[in-house]
Design a protein around this motif. Sequence first.
Motif, PDB file in Angstrom:
ATOM      1  N   ALA A   1       0.837  -1.208   0.000  1.00  0.00           N
ATOM      2  CA  ALA A   1       0.000   0.000   0.000  1.00  0.00           C
ATOM      3  C   ALA A   1       0.870   1.255   0.000  1.00  0.00           C
ATOM      4  O   ALA A   1       0.534   2.264  -0.637  1.00  0.00           O
ATOM      5  N   SER A   2       1.998   1.195   0.698  1.00  0.00           N
ATOM      6  CA  SER A   2       2.876   2.363   0.758  1.00  0.00           C
ATOM      7  C   SER A   2       3.485   2.677  -0.603  1.00  0.00           C
ATOM      8  O   SER A   2       3.795   3.843  -0.894  1.00  0.00           O
ATOM      9  N   THR A   3       3.654   1.655  -1.455  1.00  0.00           N
ATOM     10  CA  THR A   3       4.193   1.920  -2.797  1.00  0.00           C
ATOM     11  C   THR A   3       3.212   2.759  -3.609  1.00  0.00           C
ATOM     12  O   THR A   3       3.627   3.595  -4.422  1.00  0.00           O
ATOM     13  N   ALA A   4       1.895   2.548  -3.403  1.00  0.00           N
ATOM     14  CA  ALA A   4       0.892   3.375  -4.084  1.00  0.00           C
ATOM     15  C   ALA A   4       0.954   4.810  -3.576  1.00  0.00           C
ATOM     16  O   ALA A   4       0.818   5.761  -4.348  1.00  0.00           O
ATOM     17  N   VAL A   5       1.174   4.961  -2.277  1.00  0.00           N
ATOM     18  CA  VAL A   5       1.287   6.300  -1.695  1.00  0.00           C
ATOM     19  C   VAL A   5       2.518   7.015  -2.238  1.00  0.00           C
ATOM     20  O   VAL A   5       2.485   8.221  -2.524  1.00  0.00           O
ATOM     21  N   ILE A   6       3.604   6.277  -2.410  1.00  0.00           N
ATOM     22  CA  ILE A   6       4.833   6.867  -2.939  1.00  0.00           C
ATOM     23  C   ILE A   6       4.622   7.377  -4.361  1.00  0.00           C
ATOM     24  O   ILE A   6       5.077   8.472  -4.723  1.00  0.00           O
ATOM     25  N   VAL A   7       3.910   6.585  -5.187  1.00  0.00           N
ATOM     26  CA  VAL A   7       3.589   7.024  -6.550  1.00  0.00           C
ATOM     27  C   VAL A   7       2.804   8.332  -6.501  1.00  0.00           C
ATOM     28  O   VAL A   7       3.062   9.273  -7.262  1.00  0.00           O
ATOM     29  N   LEU A   8       1.845   8.397  -5.587  1.00  0.00           N
ATOM     30  CA  LEU A   8       1.030   9.609  -5.426  1.00  0.00           C
ATOM     31  C   LEU A   8       1.894  10.800  -5.020  1.00  0.00           C
ATOM     32  O   LEU A   8       1.798  11.881  -5.613  1.00  0.00           O
TER      33      LEU A   8
ATOM     34  N   ILE B   1      -5.882  11.330 -12.703  1.00  0.00           N
ATOM     35  CA  ILE B   1      -6.165   9.894 -12.683  1.00  0.00           C
ATOM     36  C   ILE B   1      -5.167   9.172 -11.790  1.00  0.00           C
ATOM     37  O   ILE B   1      -5.533   8.288 -11.010  1.00  0.00           O
ATOM     38  N   VAL B   2      -3.897   9.547 -11.883  1.00  0.00           N
ATOM     39  CA  VAL B   2      -2.873   8.913 -11.059  1.00  0.00           C
ATOM     40  C   VAL B   2      -3.160   9.130  -9.577  1.00  0.00           C
ATOM     41  O   VAL B   2      -3.087   8.194  -8.772  1.00  0.00           O
ATOM     42  N   ILE B   3      -3.515  10.350  -9.214  1.00  0.00           N
ATOM     43  CA  ILE B   3      -3.775  10.666  -7.814  1.00  0.00           C
ATOM     44  C   ILE B   3      -4.973   9.878  -7.282  1.00  0.00           C
ATOM     45  O   ILE B   3      -4.909   9.257  -6.222  1.00  0.00           O
ATOM     46  N   VAL B   4      -6.068   9.879  -8.054  1.00  0.00           N
ATOM     47  CA  VAL B   4      -7.273   9.173  -7.621  1.00  0.00           C
ATOM     48  C   VAL B   4      -7.011   7.673  -7.522  1.00  0.00           C
ATOM     49  O   VAL B   4      -7.390   7.019  -6.540  1.00  0.00           O
ATOM     50  N   ALA B   5      -6.366   7.106  -8.549  1.00  0.00           N
ATOM     51  CA  ALA B   5      -6.113   5.661  -8.561  1.00  0.00           C
ATOM     52  C   ALA B   5      -5.188   5.258  -7.414  1.00  0.00           C
ATOM     53  O   ALA B   5      -5.410   4.225  -6.763  1.00  0.00           O
ATOM     54  N   ALA B   6      -4.158   6.051  -7.154  1.00  0.00           N
ATOM     55  CA  ALA B   6      -3.232   5.724  -6.066  1.00  0.00           C
ATOM     56  C   ALA B   6      -3.955   5.729  -4.720  1.00  0.00           C
ATOM     57  O   ALA B   6      -3.715   4.872  -3.868  1.00  0.00           O
ATOM     58  N   ILE B   7      -4.840   6.712  -4.530  1.00  0.00           N
ATOM     59  CA  ILE B   7      -5.615   6.774  -3.286  1.00  0.00           C
ATOM     60  C   ILE B   7      -6.502   5.540  -3.153  1.00  0.00           C
ATOM     61  O   ILE B   7      -6.585   4.923  -2.082  1.00  0.00           O
ATOM     62  N   PHE B   8      -7.167   5.150  -4.246  1.00  0.00           N
ATOM     63  CA  PHE B   8      -8.053   3.982  -4.213  1.00  0.00           C
ATOM     64  C   PHE B   8      -7.271   2.708  -3.888  1.00  0.00           C
ATOM     65  O   PHE B   8      -7.714   1.881  -3.089  1.00  0.00           O
ATOM     66  N   PHE B   9      -6.105   2.530  -4.515  1.00  0.00           N
ATOM     67  CA  PHE B   9      -5.319   1.327  -4.260  1.00  0.00           C
ATOM     68  C   PHE B   9      -4.830   1.289  -2.815  1.00  0.00           C
ATOM     69  O   PHE B   9      -4.802   0.224  -2.190  1.00  0.00           O
ATOM     70  N   ALA B  10      -4.447   2.443  -2.286  1.00  0.00           N
ATOM     71  CA  ALA B  10      -3.996   2.493  -0.899  1.00  0.00           C
ATOM     72  C   ALA B  10      -5.137   2.139   0.051  1.00  0.00           C
ATOM     73  O   ALA B  10      -4.963   1.356   0.990  1.00  0.00           O
ATOM     74  N   ILE B  11      -6.325   2.707  -0.199  1.00  0.00           N
ATOM     75  CA  ILE B  11      -7.495   2.412   0.639  1.00  0.00           C
ATOM     76  C   ILE B  11      -7.838   0.933   0.586  1.00  0.00           C
ATOM     77  O   ILE B  11      -8.113   0.295   1.611  1.00  0.00           O
ATOM     78  N   ALA B  12      -7.820   0.369  -0.617  1.00  0.00           N
ATOM     79  CA  ALA B  12      -8.174  -1.043  -0.781  1.00  0.00           C
ATOM     80  C   ALA B  12      -7.203  -1.940  -0.041  1.00  0.00           C
ATOM     81  O   ALA B  12      -7.606  -2.903   0.634  1.00  0.00           O
ATOM     82  N   THR B  13      -5.906  -1.645  -0.156  1.00  0.00           N
ATOM     83  CA  THR B  13      -4.911  -2.494   0.488  1.00  0.00           C
ATOM     84  C   THR B  13      -4.972  -2.371   2.000  1.00  0.00           C
ATOM     85  O   THR B  13      -4.822  -3.358   2.726  1.00  0.00           O
ATOM     86  N   VAL B  14      -5.211  -1.172   2.500  1.00  0.00           N
ATOM     87  CA  VAL B  14      -5.391  -0.991   3.942  1.00  0.00           C
ATOM     88  C   VAL B  14      -6.618  -1.769   4.406  1.00  0.00           C
ATOM     89  O   VAL B  14      -6.599  -2.426   5.454  1.00  0.00           O
ATOM     90  N   GLY B  15      -7.680  -1.735   3.599  1.00  0.00           N
ATOM     91  CA  GLY B  15      -8.897  -2.455   3.951  1.00  0.00           C
ATOM     92  C   GLY B  15      -8.669  -3.946   4.091  1.00  0.00           C
ATOM     93  O   GLY B  15      -9.065  -4.563   5.085  1.00  0.00           O
ATOM     94  N   ILE B  16      -8.032  -4.536   3.100  1.00  0.00           N
ATOM     95  CA  ILE B  16      -7.788  -5.988   3.162  1.00  0.00           C
ATOM     96  C   ILE B  16      -6.848  -6.323   4.309  1.00  0.00           C
ATOM     97  O   ILE B  16      -6.968  -7.370   4.952  1.00  0.00           O
ATOM     98  N   ASN B  17      -5.915  -5.423   4.579  1.00  0.00           N
ATOM     99  CA  ASN B  17      -4.966  -5.696   5.642  1.00  0.00           C
ATOM    100  C   ASN B  17      -5.640  -5.747   7.004  1.00  0.00           C
ATOM    101  O   ASN B  17      -5.386  -6.646   7.808  1.00  0.00           O
ATOM    102  N   VAL B  18      -6.502  -4.780   7.273  1.00  0.00           N
ATOM    103  CA  VAL B  18      -7.201  -4.748   8.557  1.00  0.00           C
ATOM    104  C   VAL B  18      -8.088  -5.975   8.705  1.00  0.00           C
ATOM    105  O   VAL B  18      -8.122  -6.625   9.749  1.00  0.00           O
ATOM    106  N   VAL B  19      -8.802  -6.312   7.624  1.00  0.00           N
ATOM    107  CA  VAL B  19      -9.750  -7.418   7.687  1.00  0.00           C
ATOM    108  C   VAL B  19      -9.051  -8.775   7.776  1.00  0.00           C
ATOM    109  O   VAL B  19      -9.387  -9.610   8.614  1.00  0.00           O
ATOM    110  N   LEU B  20      -8.083  -9.019   6.898  1.00  0.00           N
ATOM    111  CA  LEU B  20      -7.501 -10.350   6.792  1.00  0.00           C
ATOM    112  C   LEU B  20      -6.261 -10.567   7.654  1.00  0.00           C
ATOM    113  O   LEU B  20      -6.020 -11.685   8.112  1.00  0.00           O
TER     114      LEU B  20
END
Length: 483
Positions: A129-136, A310-329
């Motif tokens: 998830a942090s790699t997506a934040v770095i891209v952003l 698009i890059v900013i929005v997509a990076a935010i979405f990927f970070a949110i998604a990865t954080v979500g799966i991490n908390v849950v799983l």
Amino acid sequence: MAERRLVPVTTSGRLSNEDLAPTTAAQATWRTWDLFCLWMTSAHSLGSYGFAVGMLALGLTGWQTMLALFAGVLMLWFGSNLIGIAGQRLGVPFPVFARATFGVFGANVPALLRGLVAIFWYGIQTYLASTAVIVLLLRLDPGLRSWTEPTFLGLHALGWAAFLTLWTVQLLILNYGMEIVRKASDVAGPVVWIGMIALAIWMLASVGWSIDFGARAGVPLTSGATVLAFTGVAFLMVAFMAGPLVNYADFARFAPSRQAILRGNALGIPFNETAFVVISIVISLAALKKYGSAMIDPVKLVADIDSDAIVIVAAIFFAIATVGINVVLNFVSPSYDISNVAPKYISFRTGGIITAVLSIAVLPWKIWGNEAAIVYFLGGVGALMGPVFGILVVDYYLLRGQRTNTADLYSESTAGAYFYTRGFNPAALIALGVSGAAAIAIALVPSSQSLTAVSWPVGALLGGALMYALSLRPRRTSRAAPS
């Protein structure tokens, strides 16, 4: 008949605290939509995308890979119903659920094995998830590239900043308990579809809206090899989700009814996971056509887009998604598992803090970059989840006939139904040891992907069979009531 028989238990001592006690009616807030989002969150991650795309490398075509993954999804659906229904009826988390099978103290063995794998993957997913934040960040401020050199313990300053920020956010989420986890899952699950659909549209547009579902990333296979690869992909799909499948009771316990479990599982697994597989393969086939390789992760694809918005929005979405799966799983499970070791001193939140600290200590970015560590350690320990699943299901459905004395799950008395031998059930532990050794041996066979793929079903079937055979003796179930 009532969906769950609530049994008062003490919330102190060596076997219980408020977090491990049976769910009350007021806590049963995870309805169909929440369970649907839970499975969406489970499926929507960079790791899940990488897994689906990686299956193309086995030599199947795009459509063959999708069908094989769908077969695995159906098996996962069946298994989730078995664990989910049991977890909902008992209203207890996975380590407590396992006490009836492994003994009130023996349950720590499978629980800690599951927790160990989750801790490592928690760190890895946080890093991804942090790699997506770095891209952003780099797109917003290219001057931050000066922060990418030098490195400390294998990670540069910008990487540490992104990693620790996400690490803190996830810890704060868990600090508020399972109700906030439910709300986080409800957001993270659906939001990634926006990013994935946008990425798919951009990729398809860039290749003229035309992809070849008959294309493949690996070498062409013979008919026999195709069948073996198809079977292997299907079983690998189950193995990939084996950990979440085993500890699904951690979430199913909060469902108000059996119907909520069945509906949530149906929407979240065969419907949603299949859709995610399809869109992942579509993106990868477009990447294969555009770049000559399907093995490009979404973060790198996003970084190649010209539009900053698009890059900013997509990076935010990927970070949110990865954080979500991490908390849950990968956060909830070890929090319960560690708490189960010493409930009197370790709460769910304390277990979460321990998990978070250990996830940094293992330096996950080094593990992710080390194929041997992924295959031999995480792959080997992960292979034990098949035997654990088989043993639990056989014991609950065949040996105990879905009957459990809930109060005895928290009893230290030698007369308790699940005290067995000093708190350990020899039959379950022997079954786990033998089937686990077989599963690990198969999983780690070098240069044999087709054999490695069957480690989960072999482990599950062997573990279940041994559990049944070793338990064909009088069992102390006379006091057990339908759970």
